[in-house]
Write an enzyme that holds these catalytic residues in place. Sequence first.
Site, PDB file in Angstrom:
ATOM      1  N   ASP A 131       0.238  29.846   0.133  1.00 47.53           N
ATOM      2  CA  ASP A 131      -0.149  28.438   0.175  1.00 47.53           C
ATOM      3  C   ASP A 131       0.700  27.664  -0.818  1.00 47.53           C
ATOM      4  O   ASP A 131       1.122  28.211  -1.842  1.00 47.53           O
ATOM      5  CB  ASP A 131      -1.632  28.277  -0.177  1.00 47.53           C
ATOM      6  CG  ASP A 131      -2.558  28.820   0.900  1.00 47.53           C
ATOM      7  OD1 ASP A 131      -2.199  28.715   2.088  1.00 47.53           O
ATOM      8  OD2 ASP A 131      -3.628  29.339   0.553  1.00 47.53           O
ATOM      9  N   ASP A 150      -2.160  26.284   8.177  1.00 51.35           N
ATOM     10  CA  ASP A 150      -3.508  25.716   8.021  1.00 51.35           C
ATOM     11  C   ASP A 150      -3.559  24.296   8.572  1.00 51.35           C
ATOM     12  O   ASP A 150      -4.543  23.898   9.208  1.00 51.35           O
ATOM     13  CB  ASP A 150      -3.909  25.693   6.542  1.00 51.35           C
ATOM     14  CG  ASP A 150      -3.960  27.063   5.912  1.00 51.35           C
ATOM     15  OD1 ASP A 150      -4.183  28.051   6.634  1.00 51.35           O
ATOM     16  OD2 ASP A 150      -3.772  27.153   4.679  1.00 51.35           O
TER      17      ASP A 150
END
Length: 171
Positions: A131, A150
């Site tokens: 991330d 995401d």
Amino acid sequence: MATKNRVVSKSSSSSSSLIPWLGIAAIVILFDQITKITVLRTFRYAEELAITSFFNLVLAFNKGAAFSFLSDQGGWQRYFFTAIALGAAGFILYLLKKHAGQRMFCWALALILGGALGNAIDRLVYGHVVDFLDFHWKSWGHFPAFNIADTAICIGAALFIIDELRRVNKK
């Protein structure tokens, strides 16, 4: 003989109608993986780069699911979430083939497919999801870091809801 030809042409036509949706999923995967590789090569773990007053780039690892759900477990979740992503991908392929003409529905599915496979690749290659997008607002703190996969999943879910609301309103 004519029946046989119709079956073949129907089969090839339905597989060709999948190609645009698989292309969208592939673009999501490609963009997701390129951005993750770039961040992995540019940042050290937990290193932040402020871009604006509300957005940073940061290298973070997530061993769990959304919002680090189950990230503190012993490692089994890596395989569990990978299996869920692959199962979902199979089901999404079935839905894409069955509903290839429904544009918004298929856009939603293609984005979710690309996002799910992008994060599954991370789990298989790195053992965690990479991330790097970090949004925050004043004293309210930081939203959990996330990535392009995401984002695609969230946009796909929003399109799916909009498509369903449109379908219900038509009735």
